[in-house]
Scaffold this active site. Structure first.
Site, mmCIF file in Angstrom:
data_model
loop_
_atom_site.group_PDB
_atom_site.id
_atom_site.type_symbol
_atom_site.label_atom_id
_atom_site.label_comp_id
_atom_site.label_asym_id
_atom_site.label_seq_id
_atom_site.Cartn_x
_atom_site.Cartn_y
_atom_site.Cartn_z
ATOM 1 N N ASP A 1 0.807 -1.230 0.000
ATOM 2 C CA ASP A 1 0.000 0.000 0.000
ATOM 3 C C ASP A 1 0.836 1.273 0.000
ATOM 4 O O ASP A 1 0.422 2.304 0.534
ATOM 5 C CB ASP A 1 -0.959 0.018 1.211
ATOM 6 N N LYS B 1 1.800 2.237 -5.042
ATOM 7 C CA LYS B 1 2.318 1.709 -6.311
ATOM 8 C C LYS B 1 1.368 2.003 -7.472
ATOM 9 O O LYS B 1 1.803 2.377 -8.561
ATOM 10 C CB LYS B 1 2.529 0.189 -6.192
ATOM 11 N N GLY C 1 -4.552 -4.243 -3.851
ATOM 12 C CA GLY C 1 -5.554 -3.202 -4.080
ATOM 13 C C GLY C 1 -4.797 -1.949 -4.461
ATOM 14 O O GLY C 1 -4.163 -1.334 -3.608
ATOM 15 N N HIS C 2 -4.789 -1.616 -5.746
ATOM 16 C CA HIS C 2 -4.004 -0.481 -6.236
ATOM 17 C C HIS C 2 -4.959 0.642 -6.640
ATOM 18 O O HIS C 2 -5.812 0.458 -7.505
ATOM 19 C CB HIS C 2 -3.113 -0.914 -7.403
ATOM 20 N N GLN D 1 1.965 -5.988 -3.175
ATOM 21 C CA GLN D 1 2.452 -6.105 -1.790
ATOM 22 C C GLN D 1 3.780 -5.351 -1.636
ATOM 23 O O GLN D 1 3.970 -4.357 -2.322
ATOM 24 C CB GLN D 1 2.593 -7.585 -1.380
HETATM 25 P P1 GDP Z 1 -0.782 0.398 -3.510
HETATM 26 O O1 GDP Z 1 -1.386 -0.869 -3.036
HETATM 27 O O2 GDP Z 1 0.687 0.456 -3.276
HETATM 28 O O3 GDP Z 1 -1.135 0.721 -4.937
HETATM 29 O O4 GDP Z 1 -1.405 1.558 -2.597
HETATM 30 P P2 GDP Z 1 -2.970 1.718 -2.210
HETATM 31 O O5 GDP Z 1 -3.692 2.213 -3.403
HETATM 32 O O6 GDP Z 1 -3.470 0.499 -1.554
HETATM 33 O O7 GDP Z 1 -2.867 2.819 -1.076
HETATM 34 C C1 GDP Z 1 -2.317 4.075 -1.305
HETATM 35 C C2 GDP Z 1 -3.381 5.130 -0.972
HETATM 36 O O8 GDP Z 1 -2.766 6.400 -0.880
HETATM 37 C C3 GDP Z 1 -4.431 5.271 -2.041
HETATM 38 O O9 GDP Z 1 -5.641 5.641 -1.424
HETATM 39 C C4 GDP Z 1 -3.908 6.403 -2.909
HETATM 40 O O10 GDP Z 1 -4.950 7.111 -3.580
HETATM 41 C C5 GDP Z 1 -3.273 7.281 -1.867
HETATM 42 N N1 GDP Z 1 -2.105 8.045 -2.320
HETATM 43 C C6 GDP Z 1 -1.122 7.677 -3.190
HETATM 44 N N2 GDP Z 1 -0.156 8.636 -3.235
HETATM 45 C C7 GDP Z 1 -0.544 9.606 -2.391
HETATM 46 C C8 GDP Z 1 0.045 10.839 -1.969
HETATM 47 O O11 GDP Z 1 1.132 11.225 -2.380
HETATM 48 N N3 GDP Z 1 -0.640 11.581 -1.045
HETATM 49 C C9 GDP Z 1 -1.835 11.186 -0.544
HETATM 50 N N4 GDP Z 1 -2.422 11.953 0.354
HETATM 51 N N5 GDP Z 1 -2.415 10.027 -0.907
HETATM 52 C C10 GDP Z 1 -1.780 9.244 -1.812
HETATM 53 P P1 IMO Z 2 -0.961 -4.106 -2.258
HETATM 54 O O1 IMO Z 2 -0.510 -4.671 -3.595
HETATM 55 C C1 IMO Z 2 -0.953 -4.539 2.046
HETATM 56 C C2 IMO Z 2 -0.994 -8.628 3.647
HETATM 57 C C3 IMO Z 2 -2.225 -9.077 4.402
HETATM 58 C C4 IMO Z 2 -1.580 -10.039 5.377
HETATM 59 C C5 IMO Z 2 -0.499 -10.704 4.541
HETATM 60 C C6 IMO Z 2 -0.886 -12.036 3.946
HETATM 61 O O2 IMO Z 2 -2.231 -3.361 -2.297
HETATM 62 O O3 IMO Z 2 0.173 -3.380 -1.625
HETATM 63 P P2 IMO Z 2 -2.461 -12.701 1.918
HETATM 64 O O4 IMO Z 2 -3.908 -12.451 1.656
HETATM 65 O O5 IMO Z 2 -1.554 -12.159 0.859
HETATM 66 O O6 IMO Z 2 -2.173 -14.142 2.208
HETATM 67 O O7 IMO Z 2 -2.128 -11.913 3.282
HETATM 68 O O8 IMO Z 2 -0.198 -9.783 3.505
HETATM 69 N N1 IMO Z 2 -1.257 -8.104 2.292
HETATM 70 C C7 IMO Z 2 -1.198 -6.812 1.944
HETATM 71 N N2 IMO Z 2 -0.980 -5.718 2.708
HETATM 72 N N3 IMO Z 2 -1.103 -4.418 0.726
HETATM 73 C C8 IMO Z 2 -1.283 -5.500 -0.059
HETATM 74 O O9 IMO Z 2 -1.288 -5.436 -1.404
HETATM 75 C C9 IMO Z 2 -1.395 -6.769 0.561
HETATM 76 N N4 IMO Z 2 -1.605 -8.024 0.112
HETATM 77 C C10 IMO Z 2 -1.501 -8.831 1.172
HETATM 78 O O10 IMO Z 2 -2.859 -7.990 5.040
HETATM 79 O O11 IMO Z 2 -0.947 -9.323 6.403
HETATM 80 MG MG MG Z 3 -2.932 -1.539 -1.791
#
Ligand code: GDP
Ligand code: IMO
Ligand code: MG
Length: 433
Positions: free
Chosen positions: A19, A22, A46-47, A227
């Site tokens: 998270d 990416k 979840g991107h 991840q």
């Molecule tokens: P990922 O799994 O690495 O793609 O990240 P996620 O999408 O799960 O979580 C990142 C969250 O931060 C999302 O809600 C994005 O919209 C938000 N986000 C990404 N970059 C920034 C930033 O520079 N500032 C803020 N405030 N939010 C951001």
């Molecule tokens: P993105 O791509 C954050 C975590 C779960 C748990 C562990 C194992 O959005 O960064 P799993 O379901 O993979 O067997 O769970 O990994 N986890 C993540 N945490 N971002 C993710 O993906 C994750 N995918 C799995 O919360 O701790």
């Molecule tokens: Mg994510």
């Protein structure tokens, strides 16, 4: 003749616990590349992307899908849950399908994998991993046990049915006899999955061959990690990890790309740290400061909606990730979330058994006993939200970034100051020729 020196392959991976942002960065860079490849993980990812003011969360589709003309590839390392793939495709324009290519080598996630994942977590009680409950662990176990049913097998229905029955008989045995949980009907699942085969057929392709062609044609390719390194099956905080290789090498194994295709590995980090699920997290803040980060950063899981645990930036963990994953530059996200703090902290080492250490302990089982050692930094009152130029950042914010660079021994090529594409400082474009 194709100019191979221009064919840049860049691997972009999370360097913390997932998270890191990416999705946003891949969506941004996709504008300058020809293909985006997912190579590991499944719909546990979840991107989040912001597209024309709308929030889009992708779990399986590569984050290049919103960029017209960009090929989106799903490599053999991805655990594929077909209902999720089609759901994401249905909420996108039909033309997106023509740019999506899926490896026949992808191990399929079956309903019984999901049931097993959830039954195990329930059975484990307080020893649970805190998985996303998407069947990821059990699906990769089947791959390693050579019992997985793979996407390409859907096109030989009788053999598919038999292999699916074999795998599911074992799943059902475990579900019923060991966990006392509901079983799944293999014939029903076989019918349902075979019913999806024709929809999948036009997307099936040899991803390694496609990557080879792209490279020969001098095209730029972005490998999109899911991840983060601290969740890597080998190099993460085992056993509180996911079940795939999240390090840069995973991009090769999970797609069939050539080693020399990769010109650079970018590690994405938040300007602080978050983690979802169980497991050690030395800089976690269980106080008002942590709540503030969670609130300002809107830290809720994009897949499960669970609150994310928040804490200060951990330079030791990022250094560990960088070493193990061949990371050679950083992308720092969510700088704006730190706006308005009087002071900030960076973890520069740990204390274990009364001794100072500046690496992770040699045994991961001791990681939970590590206490952070902090360095204090000056905060800033001004808003950095939406900043697009390094010069526009308040001096303490610049000093903070510089300190992160020193401690991690990596340069930040990109600094993100908000969730939208444009809210970004690009100091060096990774695809610049
Ligand atoms: P990922 O799994 O690495 O793609 O990240 P996620 O999408 O799960 O979580 C990142 C969250 O931060 C999302 O809600 C994005 O919209 C938000 N986000 C990404 N970059 C920034 C930033 O520079 N500032 C803020 N405030 N939010 C951001
Ligand atoms: P993105 O791509 C954050 C975590 C779960 C748990 C562990 C194992 O959005 O960064 P799993 O379901 O993979 O067997 O769970 O990994 N986890 C993540 N945490 N971002 C993710 O993906 C994750 N995918 C799995 O919360 O701790
Ligand atoms: Mg994510």
């Amino acid at each position: 003749m194709p100019n191979r020196s221009e064919a840049r392959g860049i691997v972009l991976i999370g360097a913390q616990w997932g998270d890191e942002g990416k999705g946003k960065v891949v969506d941004l860079l996709a504008g300058r590349c020809d293909a985006v490849v997912r190579f590991q993980g499944g719909h546990n990812a979840g991107h989040t992307l912001i597209h024309e003011g709308r929030t889009v969360v992708l779990h399986l589709l590569p984050s290049g899908i919103l960029s017209p003309g960009v090929e989106c590839l799903i490599g053999n390392g991805v655990a594929l849950y077909l209902p999720q793939l089609f759901e994401e495709l249905r909420s996108a324009p039909a033309s997106h399908r023509q740019r999506l290519f899926v490896s026949p080598g992808c191990p399929l996630i079956l309903p019984s994998h999901i049931a097993l994942d959830q039954a195990r977590e329930k059975h484990a009680g307080r020893r649970r991993i805190g998985t996303t409950g998407r069947g990821i662990g059990p699906a990769y176990e089947d791959r390693a046990a050579r019992r997985a049913v793979r996407a390409g097998e859907l096109f030989a229905p009788e053999a598919f049915r038999e292999r699916l029955r074999l795998a599911m008989d074992l799943h059902n045995f475990m579900l019923k006899q060991y966990y006392g949980a509901e079983t799944e009907d293999p014939e029903r699942v076989a019918d349902e999955w075979l019913g999806m085969a024709e929809e999948l057929r036009p997307m099936m392709d040899d991803i390694a061959a496609r990557l080879r062609r792209l490279r020969n044609e001098g095209k730029s390719v972005l490998f999109e990690g899911a991840q983060g390194v601290m969740l890597d099956i080998d190099h993460g905080t085992y056993p509180y990890v996911t079940s795939s290789s999240t390090v840069a090498a995973g991009a090769l194994a999970g797609s069939g790309a050539r080693l020399e295709h990769v010109a650079e590995v970018i590690g994405v980090v938040k300007a602080y740290t978050t983690r979802v699920g169980e497991g050690p997290f030395p800089t976690e803040l269980k106080d008002a400061a942590g709540e503030r980060l969670a609130r300002e950063g809107a830290e809720r899981g994009a897949t499960t909606g669970r609150p994310r645990r928040c804490g200060w930036f951990d330079a030791v963990a990022v250094r560990h990730a960088a070493q193990r994953a061949s990371i050679n530059s950083l992308c720092i996200t969510k700088l704006d979330v730190l706006d308005g703090l009087d002071s900030l902290r960076i973890c520069v080492g740990y204390r274990l058994d009364g001794r100072g250490i500046d690496t992770l302990p040699s045994s991961m089982s001791r990681y939970g006993d590590c206490q952070p050692r902090y360095e204090e930094c000056e905060g800033w009152r001004e808003s950095t939200r939406g900043a697009t130029r390094w010069e526009d950042l308040p001096p303490p914010a610049r000093a903070y970034i510089k300190r992160l660079e020193e401690l991690t021994e990596l340069k930040a090529c990109i600094i993100s100051t908000g969730p939208a594409r444009g809210q970004t400082i690009i100091r060096r474009h990774p695809f610049a020729r």
